[in-house]
Design a protein around this motif. Structure first.
Motif, PDB file in Angstrom:
ATOM      1  N   LEU A 184      30.303 -22.583   1.486  1.00  0.00           N
ATOM      2  CA  LEU A 184      28.848 -22.623   1.448  1.00  0.00           C
ATOM      3  C   LEU A 184      28.433 -23.881   0.696  1.00  0.00           C
ATOM      4  CD1 LEU A 184      27.980 -18.915   0.491  1.00  0.00           C
ATOM      5  CD2 LEU A 184      28.181 -19.914   2.780  1.00  0.00           C
ATOM      6  N   ASP A 185      27.751 -24.776   1.377  1.00  0.00           N
ATOM      7  CA  ASP A 185      27.225 -25.989   0.748  1.00  0.00           C
ATOM      8  C   ASP A 185      25.752 -25.761   0.417  1.00  0.00           C
ATOM      9  OD1 ASP A 185      29.650 -27.231   1.052  1.00  0.00           O
ATOM     10  OD2 ASP A 185      29.067 -28.352   2.844  1.00  0.00           O
ATOM     11  N   PHE A 186      25.400 -25.959  -0.851  1.00  0.00           N
ATOM     12  CA  PHE A 186      24.023 -25.798  -1.296  1.00  0.00           C
ATOM     13  C   PHE A 186      23.446 -27.147  -1.708  1.00  0.00           C
ATOM     14  CE2 PHE A 186      26.074 -21.755  -2.250  1.00  0.00           C
ATOM     15  CZ  PHE A 186      25.145 -20.818  -1.812  1.00  0.00           C
ATOM     16  N   SER A 187      22.182 -27.346  -1.388  1.00  0.00           N
ATOM     17  CA  SER A 187      21.450 -28.507  -1.907  1.00  0.00           C
ATOM     18  C   SER A 187      20.046 -28.048  -2.266  1.00  0.00           C
ATOM     19  CB  SER A 187      21.383 -29.633  -0.872  1.00  0.00           C
ATOM     20  OG  SER A 187      20.837 -30.805  -1.455  1.00  0.00           O
ATOM     21  N   GLY A 188      19.630 -28.372  -3.487  1.00  0.00           N
ATOM     22  CA  GLY A 188      18.309 -27.959  -3.938  1.00  0.00           C
ATOM     23  C   GLY A 188      17.545 -29.110  -4.553  1.00  0.00           C
ATOM     24  N   VAL A 189      16.233 -28.959  -4.639  1.00  0.00           N
ATOM     25  CA  VAL A 189      15.399 -30.001  -5.246  1.00  0.00           C
ATOM     26  C   VAL A 189      14.491 -29.386  -6.304  1.00  0.00           C
ATOM     27  CG1 VAL A 189      15.417 -31.566  -3.264  1.00  0.00           C
ATOM     28  CG2 VAL A 189      13.641 -29.795  -3.428  1.00  0.00           C
ATOM     29  N   ASP A 190      14.103 -30.211  -7.260  1.00  0.00           N
ATOM     30  CA  ASP A 190      13.086 -29.832  -8.234  1.00  0.00           C
ATOM     31  C   ASP A 190      11.748 -29.716  -7.515  1.00  0.00           C
ATOM     32  OD1 ASP A 190      11.905 -29.271 -10.659  1.00  0.00           O
ATOM     33  OD2 ASP A 190      12.803 -30.972 -11.712  1.00  0.00           O
ATOM     34  N   ASP A 191      10.746 -29.220  -8.205  1.00  0.00           N
ATOM     35  CA  ASP A 191       9.502 -28.819  -7.547  1.00  0.00           C
ATOM     36  C   ASP A 191       8.778 -29.971  -6.846  1.00  0.00           C
ATOM     37  OD1 ASP A 191       7.350 -27.271  -6.737  1.00  0.00           O
ATOM     38  OD2 ASP A 191       6.232 -27.685  -8.569  1.00  0.00           O
ATOM     39  N   PRO A 192       8.652 -29.915  -5.516  1.00  0.00           N
ATOM     40  CA  PRO A 192       7.922 -30.961  -4.794  1.00  0.00           C
ATOM     41  C   PRO A 192       6.425 -30.968  -5.097  1.00  0.00           C
ATOM     42  CG  PRO A 192       9.442 -29.810  -3.331  1.00  0.00           C
ATOM     43  CD  PRO A 192       9.362 -29.012  -4.596  1.00  0.00           C
TER      44      PRO A 192
END
Length: 316
Positions: free
Chosen positions: A186-194
């Motif tokens: 499972l590859d995860f990518s997340g971002v801080d609040d846009p």
């Protein structure tokens, strides 16, 4: 003078009708407010099925939480959150806006305690960082709120993140990681609040030179589903995107839906499972209507609070 007298007589005749109309409008508004305050605690669980796993792999049950906006003393919400552990998810995805008060972190961690026994990932929202402030609710209906509407009193988000991390939940704030589940990567990518323009896409975990040939799944996580972020995730091969922020519109019209999404997402996508297209690619987009509200706008109309169970199944 005759015209003036006629006008005055017309006003006097209409006054009782106007008064009755105003009274009816006030009564209707009171009923709507009362209903909206009840609906905010009408917690629901939405179920979705998404066939995106490689063939032959067992189902993966993901519990999606978003926009809890906890305030101390919200016992009904806390009890319901604890009960979600009975769903026995394989993974919890938390897309932010967990707080609405500086004193809420201990109660939040207690309410989520049973769920933190399961693997989880999270990203923050603006109301993880900053407390909301009172504002005219009509501003929400005439255009999306801007970060400048926040009360820049910093919330104890570090304490919250430390609690999540101590339980094993993984912080995906502008990060990409890999985990293995039942022989699948499972590859995860997340971002801080846009919404605060803090997003900085980290790409996807690189893995080995032959990593793309092995069974894997790419899961993208964001708080606010701004189109630039959805385009970035989709264009780089995300299989599914999880987001919150919209509250599903929060105040909706039955049979029509959301009036606003609080970002540049089309309102018809403000809640539910849809598909986002960009650069010749298509990605599943799951947007939660959220669990709470700002403590200064504690109503929901035709948009009950929800947690979402997304069951990923294998492709045929």
């Amino acid at each position: 003078m005759a015209a003036s007298r006629d006008t005055w007589q017309s006003i006097k005749r209409a006054a009782p009708l106007l008064g009755a109309g105003a009274g009816a409008a006030a009564a209707l508004g009171g009923l709507a407010l009362g209903y909206g305050m009840m609906e905010r605690n009408a917690f629901t669980i939405r179920h979705e099925t998404l066939p995106i796993l490689p063939p032959g792999f067992a189902d993966l049950r993901i519990l999606h939480l978003s926009d809890i906006h906890l305030v101390p003393g919200q016992e009904a919400k806390k009890q319901w959150l604890r009960s979600l552990a009975d769903l026995d998810p394989d993974l919890v995805v938390n897309t932010g806006d967990n707080l609405s008060h500086r004193g809420a972190v201990p109660e939040l961690l207690d309410a989520l305690g049973p769920l933190m026994g399961f693997p989880g990932v999270f990203v923050p929202g603006s109301n993880c960082y900053y407390a909301p402030r009172p504002k005219n609710p009509l501003r929400y209906l005439v255009g999306r709120n801007q970060p400048g509407n926040l009360d820049h009193r910093v919330l104890p988000w570090r304490e919250m993140h430390t609690g999540f991390g101590a339980a094993g939940w993984v912080n995906l704030t502008n990060r990409a990681i890999s985990r293995t589940y039942h022989g699948m990567r499972l590859d995860f990518s997340g971002v801080d609040d846009p919404h605060l323009k803090l997003d900085d896409f980290a790409g996807w975990p690189s893995g080995s030179s032959t990593g793309d040939q092995a069974p894997h799944l790419r899961i993208a996580v964001t708080h606010a589903p701004y189109q630039r972020v959805l385009d970035q995730f989709t264009g780089t091969g995300a299989d599914v995107i999880f987001a919150g922020h919209t509250h599903g519109g929060q105040i909706c019209i039955p049979g029509y839906g959301a009036l606003v999404s609080n970002c540049d997402l089309p309102t018809w996508r403000a809640r539910g499972l849809t598909y986002w297209e960009h650069a010749g690619r298509t990605t599943a987009l799951e947007v939660s209507a959220g669990i709470g509200t700002s403590r200064f706008a504690p109503v929901r109309i035709a948009c009950p609070p929800e947690a979402v169970v997304v069951t990923l199944t294998s492709r045929s």
